[in-house]
Design a protein around this motif. Structure first.
Motif, PDB file in Angstrom:
ATOM      1  N   LEU A  18       0.812  -1.218   0.000  1.00  0.00           N
ATOM      2  CA  LEU A  18       0.000   0.000   0.000  1.00  0.00           C
ATOM      3  C   LEU A  18       0.845   1.267   0.000  1.00  0.00           C
ATOM      4  O   LEU A  18       0.394   2.307  -0.489  1.00  0.00           O
ATOM      5  N   GLU A  19       2.060   1.195   0.537  1.00  0.00           N
ATOM      6  CA  GLU A  19       2.904   2.374   0.663  1.00  0.00           C
ATOM      7  C   GLU A  19       4.111   2.268  -0.258  1.00  0.00           C
ATOM      8  O   GLU A  19       4.900   1.322  -0.162  1.00  0.00           O
ATOM      9  N   LEU A  20       4.254   3.243  -1.154  1.00  0.00           N
ATOM     10  CA  LEU A  20       5.373   3.235  -2.097  1.00  0.00           C
ATOM     11  C   LEU A  20       6.710   3.339  -1.371  1.00  0.00           C
ATOM     12  O   LEU A  20       7.676   2.659  -1.729  1.00  0.00           O
ATOM     13  N   LYS A  21       6.774   4.172  -0.340  1.00  0.00           N
ATOM     14  CA  LYS A  21       8.020   4.364   0.390  1.00  0.00           C
ATOM     15  C   LYS A  21       8.529   3.056   0.981  1.00  0.00           C
ATOM     16  O   LYS A  21       9.723   2.738   0.898  1.00  0.00           O
ATOM     17  N   THR A  22       7.629   2.279   1.554  1.00  0.00           N
ATOM     18  CA  THR A  22       8.010   0.995   2.154  1.00  0.00           C
ATOM     19  C   THR A  22       8.504   0.025   1.093  1.00  0.00           C
ATOM     20  O   THR A  22       9.508  -0.680   1.290  1.00  0.00           O
ATOM     21  N   LEU A  23       7.807  -0.028  -0.035  1.00  0.00           N
ATOM     22  CA  LEU A  23       8.192  -0.941  -1.109  1.00  0.00           C
ATOM     23  C   LEU A  23       9.540  -0.551  -1.714  1.00  0.00           C
ATOM     24  O   LEU A  23      10.356  -1.413  -2.042  1.00  0.00           O
ATOM     25  N   LYS A  24       9.788   0.755  -1.843  1.00  0.00           N
ATOM     26  CA  LYS A  24      11.056   1.217  -2.413  1.00  0.00           C
ATOM     27  C   LYS A  24      12.222   0.881  -1.501  1.00  0.00           C
ATOM     28  O   LYS A  24      13.338   0.614  -1.976  1.00  0.00           O
ATOM     29  N   GLN A  25      11.980   0.881  -0.191  1.00  0.00           N
ATOM     30  CA  GLN A  25      13.049   0.503   0.742  1.00  0.00           C
ATOM     31  C   GLN A  25      13.376  -0.983   0.617  1.00  0.00           C
ATOM     32  O   GLN A  25      14.545  -1.374   0.731  1.00  0.00           O
ATOM     33  N   LYS A  26      12.375  -1.781   0.380  1.00  0.00           N
ATOM     34  CA  LYS A  26      12.574  -3.235   0.264  1.00  0.00           C
ATOM     35  C   LYS A  26      13.133  -3.609  -1.102  1.00  0.00           C
ATOM     36  O   LYS A  26      13.988  -4.498  -1.212  1.00  0.00           O
ATOM     37  N   TYR A  27      12.650  -2.950  -2.145  1.00  0.00           N
ATOM     38  CA  TYR A  27      13.088  -3.239  -3.515  1.00  0.00           C
ATOM     39  C   TYR A  27      13.753  -1.972  -4.062  1.00  0.00           C
ATOM     40  O   TYR A  27      13.134  -1.196  -4.786  1.00  0.00           O
ATOM     41  N   ASN A  28      15.013  -1.773  -3.691  1.00  0.00           N
ATOM     42  CA  ASN A  28      15.669  -0.495  -3.946  1.00  0.00           C
ATOM     43  C   ASN A  28      16.513  -0.453  -5.216  1.00  0.00           C
ATOM     44  O   ASN A  28      17.221   0.519  -5.448  1.00  0.00           O
ATOM     45  N   ASP A  29      16.464  -1.488  -6.036  1.00  0.00           N
ATOM     46  CA  ASP A  29      17.196  -1.487  -7.309  1.00  0.00           C
ATOM     47  C   ASP A  29      16.262  -0.972  -8.404  1.00  0.00           C
ATOM     48  O   ASP A  29      15.396  -1.693  -8.894  1.00  0.00           O
ATOM     49  N   SER A  30      16.450   0.287  -8.802  1.00  0.00           N
ATOM     50  CA  SER A  30      15.544   0.909  -9.766  1.00  0.00           C
ATOM     51  C   SER A  30      15.698   0.357 -11.176  1.00  0.00           C
ATOM     52  O   SER A  30      14.874   0.647 -12.050  1.00  0.00           O
ATOM     53  N   ASN A  31      16.746  -0.432 -11.426  1.00  0.00           N
ATOM     54  CA  ASN A  31      16.939  -1.049 -12.742  1.00  0.00           C
ATOM     55  C   ASN A  31      16.402  -2.472 -12.807  1.00  0.00           C
ATOM     56  O   ASN A  31      16.552  -3.151 -13.822  1.00  0.00           O
ATOM     57  N   LYS A  32      15.786  -2.902 -11.720  1.00  0.00           N
ATOM     58  CA  LYS A  32      15.329  -4.294 -11.635  1.00  0.00           C
ATOM     59  C   LYS A  32      13.857  -4.417 -11.268  1.00  0.00           C
ATOM     60  O   LYS A  32      13.191  -5.389 -11.662  1.00  0.00           O
TER      61      LYS A  32
END
Length: 288
Positions: free
Chosen positions: A202-216
């Motif tokens: 539900l939260e983009l910030k939380t997901l970005k912390q967990k999946y932090n590779d922007s090329n993947k």
């Protein structure tokens, strides 16, 4: 005096007649400002994700004209990992986005603010309850661990099929199954999409912390829909809001040239060839 009154009334009627047009023009202007402002915000700053995808993940539309066009929309081709517990499937490794993901468990649904206890209580009382779709952010992994696990499973299974075929080469059923599995593996390696749905939140910030590779990792807004499977609650990804990627000129010209060269068959999955193009896909702040 009468002439003056007549002129004033005539002007008043003219202004009244123009009001709908003025209101419509003002509304159109506001909408354009809102849309352009949203697009500008979406493109501002660094991309949330930037992936190098190919025809396997961004395929040509089902129907198109071969004439050169000023714009083109490619279909975002994402998949869910297959359920290997299913038996007697013609193509066990044929990825689909209609399968209910194994990771969408009841515990996972609770983290998405879905009240399962209430749903179970209602079902017990009324015997049936239809679920509404829930808006979430879906995480797609590109050519990563999820796809590699599928590929490894397929390759290990092929070894077993080949061993059986060597022991029983005269068995037509065994040889047919081996051929089917070899075709499935070849398709998986060459043309299948490597963009696999692996999580939702539900939260983009939380997901970005967990999946932090922007090329993947690609994160897109969409919907999941829970459903009853007997007395068990399961769920599937109903849709992703971004299902097409519009390719404007001059980029669409390159793809249209490919289309125009292929006069017989543009169905990529049936061609069994390497991808004909690569696209750099950038995701903005609004996940668009």
């Amino acid at each position: 005096m009468n002439n003056i009154l007549s002129k004033l009334m005539s002007k008043s009627r003219s202004l009244s007649a123009m009001q709908p047009a003025i209101i419509a023009a003002a509304l159109l202007l506001l909408v354009n400002v809102f849309v352009l402002g949203g697009a500008a915000y979406n493109r501002s700053g660094d991309p949330v994700a930037s992936l190098q995808l190919t025809e396997r993940e961004l395929s040509l539309p089902y129907r198109f004209y071969r004439e050169e066009n000023s714009g083109l929309a490619l279909r975002l081709n994402w998949k869910v990992a297959p359920n290997f517990s299913e038996k007697n499937r013609y193509n066990r490794y044929g990825l689909s986005n209609y399968t209910n993901p194994d990771w969408l468990t009841e515990d996972k649904l609770k983290t998405l603010d879905i009240d399962l206890e209430k749903a179970k209580a209602n079902k017990k009382d009324s015997g049936y309850q239809r679920f509404d779709s829930e808006e979430v952010i879906v995480v797609l992994e590109y050519d990563g661990k999820a796809f590699q696990q599928i590929l490894n499973k397929a390759e290990n299974d092929i070894k077993q099929y080949r061993a059986s075929a060597e022991k029983d080469a005269d068995n037509e059923d065994v040889m047919r199954q081996l051929k089917q599995q070899e075709e499935s593996l070849a398709s998986l390696k060459l043309t299948a999409s490597r963009l696999i749905a692996i999580d939702a939140g539900l939260e983009l910030k939380t997901l970005k912390q967990k999946y932090n590779d922007s090329n993947k990792y690609l994160m897109l807004r969409g919907e999941i829909r829970p459903y009853w499977s007997g007395d068990e609650i399961k769920a599937r990804i109903q849709q992703l809001y971004t299902s097409q990627v519009h390719v404007p000129l001059p980029y669409s010209k390159t793809i249209n040239e490919i289309i125009n060269r292929e006069k017989t068959n543009n169905n990529y999955n049936s061609r069994k060839e390497k991808p004909r193009y690569q696209v750099e896909l950038n995701l903005g702040k609004k996940l668009e």
